[in-house]
Design a protein around this motif. Structure first.
Motif, PDB file in Angstrom:
ATOM      1  N   TYR A  91      66.282  42.230  -1.896  1.00  0.00           N
ATOM      2  CA  TYR A  91      66.257  40.774  -1.704  1.00  0.00           C
ATOM      3  C   TYR A  91      67.582  40.187  -2.216  1.00  0.00           C
ATOM      4  O   TYR A  91      67.677  39.725  -3.350  1.00  0.00           O
ATOM      5  N   ALA A  92      68.595  40.169  -1.335  1.00  0.00           N
ATOM      6  CA  ALA A  92      69.944  39.766  -1.753  1.00  0.00           C
ATOM      7  C   ALA A  92      69.994  38.339  -2.310  1.00  0.00           C
ATOM      8  O   ALA A  92      70.649  38.085  -3.321  1.00  0.00           O
ATOM      9  N   ALA A  93      69.289  37.415  -1.655  1.00  0.00           N
ATOM     10  CA  ALA A  93      69.310  36.021  -2.118  1.00  0.00           C
ATOM     11  C   ALA A  93      68.684  35.898  -3.509  1.00  0.00           C
ATOM     12  O   ALA A  93      69.182  35.162  -4.365  1.00  0.00           O
ATOM     13  N   ALA A  94      67.601  36.649  -3.739  1.00  0.00           N
ATOM     14  CA  ALA A  94      66.930  36.601  -5.043  1.00  0.00           C
ATOM     15  C   ALA A  94      67.812  37.226  -6.123  1.00  0.00           C
ATOM     16  O   ALA A  94      67.898  36.715  -7.243  1.00  0.00           O
ATOM     17  N   TRP A  95      68.483  38.332  -5.807  1.00  0.00           N
ATOM     18  CA  TRP A  95      69.412  38.934  -6.769  1.00  0.00           C
ATOM     19  C   TRP A  95      70.527  37.945  -7.117  1.00  0.00           C
ATOM     20  O   TRP A  95      70.948  37.847  -8.273  1.00  0.00           O
ATOM     21  N   GLU A 121      76.056  42.469  -8.142  1.00  0.00           N
ATOM     22  CA  GLU A 121      76.379  43.760  -7.524  1.00  0.00           C
ATOM     23  C   GLU A 121      75.185  44.306  -6.748  1.00  0.00           C
ATOM     24  O   GLU A 121      75.345  44.904  -5.687  1.00  0.00           O
ATOM     25  N   LYS A 122      73.960  44.076  -7.267  1.00  0.00           N
ATOM     26  CA  LYS A 122      72.757  44.516  -6.545  1.00  0.00           C
ATOM     27  C   LYS A 122      72.564  43.697  -5.271  1.00  0.00           C
ATOM     28  O   LYS A 122      72.110  44.226  -4.253  1.00  0.00           O
ATOM     29  N   ALA A 123      72.908  42.407  -5.327  1.00  0.00           N
ATOM     30  CA  ALA A 123      72.822  41.563  -4.132  1.00  0.00           C
ATOM     31  C   ALA A 123      73.762  42.087  -3.055  1.00  0.00           C
ATOM     32  O   ALA A 123      73.399  42.194  -1.878  1.00  0.00           O
ATOM     33  N   ILE A 124      74.982  42.438  -3.474  1.00  0.00           N
ATOM     34  CA  ILE A 124      75.993  42.943  -2.534  1.00  0.00           C
ATOM     35  C   ILE A 124      75.559  44.292  -1.975  1.00  0.00           C
ATOM     36  O   ILE A 124      75.705  44.559  -0.779  1.00  0.00           O
ATOM     37  N   ALA A 125      74.980  45.137  -2.831  1.00  0.00           N
ATOM     38  CA  ALA A 125      74.496  46.449  -2.372  1.00  0.00           C
ATOM     39  C   ALA A 125      73.359  46.279  -1.365  1.00  0.00           C
ATOM     40  O   ALA A 125      73.249  47.033  -0.403  1.00  0.00           O
ATOM     41  N   ALA A 126      72.523  45.255  -1.582  1.00  0.00           N
ATOM     42  CA  ALA A 126      71.382  45.018  -0.688  1.00  0.00           C
ATOM     43  C   ALA A 126      71.840  44.481   0.664  1.00  0.00           C
ATOM     44  O   ALA A 126      71.271  44.800   1.695  1.00  0.00           O
ATOM     45  N   ASP A 127      72.891  43.648   0.658  1.00  0.00           N
ATOM     46  CA  ASP A 127      73.378  43.041   1.903  1.00  0.00           C
ATOM     47  C   ASP A 127      74.865  42.710   1.765  1.00  0.00           C
ATOM     48  O   ASP A 127      75.228  41.657   1.256  1.00  0.00           O
ATOM     49  N   SER A 128      75.699  43.611   2.244  1.00  0.00           N
ATOM     50  CA  SER A 128      77.153  43.439   2.084  1.00  0.00           C
ATOM     51  C   SER A 128      77.711  42.323   2.968  1.00  0.00           C
ATOM     52  O   SER A 128      78.856  41.940   2.839  1.00  0.00           O
ATOM     53  N   LYS A 129      76.870  41.783   3.872  1.00  0.00           N
ATOM     54  CA  LYS A 129      77.335  40.726   4.773  1.00  0.00           C
ATOM     55  C   LYS A 129      76.872  39.335   4.317  1.00  0.00           C
ATOM     56  O   LYS A 129      76.858  38.381   5.081  1.00  0.00           O
ATOM     57  N   TYR A 130      76.460  39.230   3.061  1.00  0.00           N
ATOM     58  CA  TYR A 130      75.973  37.971   2.494  1.00  0.00           C
ATOM     59  C   TYR A 130      77.033  37.491   1.511  1.00  0.00           C
ATOM     60  O   TYR A 130      77.332  38.162   0.522  1.00  0.00           O
TER      61      TYR A 130
END
Length: 180
Positions: free
Chosen positions: A52-56, A77-86
């Motif tokens: 959940y990139a937004a939640a991270w 970093e976890k947000a980026i790992a979850a969705d590198s296009k966010y």
């Protein structure tokens, strides 16, 4: 109208309901400055859905507001790992790198955000870029970024004007400096 590319994470479309409820409540708490509650809800949201990139990103923001810099950095970093296009977590990470005086790192994070969403430089991203360039003694690049940042909703960044007037003064341009 549709949101600009990069401002909404594709992972948000796959979120289970319980995780989304925790996220929504966490964001509400964050806006009301209820940090312990916000952190709790957002931790539950990523616990229920690890990608959940937004939640991270919001969890990172809660940690940052609570001066837990390392935890904030890990969350981004976890947000980026979850969705590198966010794009948002790159900007938030850049802000922390700026605070830690890692100016090259900050520029790198902002560069990645701009690749995803070129309009992101109007606002905080442009300010971070400008400040990092300023610190790295690149006044022209700094001025370009700050003028770009100024086009956005930047009322929360009074330092922007201070920095721009400083740059103008350095260039002995006192008339431009006076307008900031």
């Amino acid at each position: 109208g549709t949101a600009p590319t990069g401002s909404v994470s594709a992972t948000s479309l796959l979120v289970p309901n319980n995780a989304r409820k925790e996220f929504d409540q966490g964001v509400k708490d964050l806006r009301s400055n209820r940090l312990p509650q916000a952190t709790q809800h957002l931790e539950r949201a990523v616990g229920a859905y690890d990608k959940y990139a937004a939640a991270w990103t919001e969890l990172g923001r809660a940690y940052a507001m609570n001066h837990e810099t390392d935890k904030a950095k890990q969350s981004y970093e976890k947000a980026i790992a979850a969705d590198s296009k966010y794009a948002p977590p790159y900007v938030s990470l850049g802000a922390i790198q700026l605070e830690n005086q890692d100016y090259e790192g900050a520029l790198d994070s902002i560069r990645k955000a701009v690749e995803i969403d070129p309009a992101i430089t109007t606002g905080l991203a442009g300010y971070i870029q400008g400040f990092a360039n300023f610190r790295l003694n690149r006044p022209d690049a700094a001025q370009e970024s700050l003028l770009q940042a100024e086009k956005g909703p930047h009322l929360s960044i009074p330092q922007l004007h201070v920095l721009l007037s400083d740059l103008y003064l350095r260039k002995q341009d006192s008339s431009s400096a006076a307008t900031h």
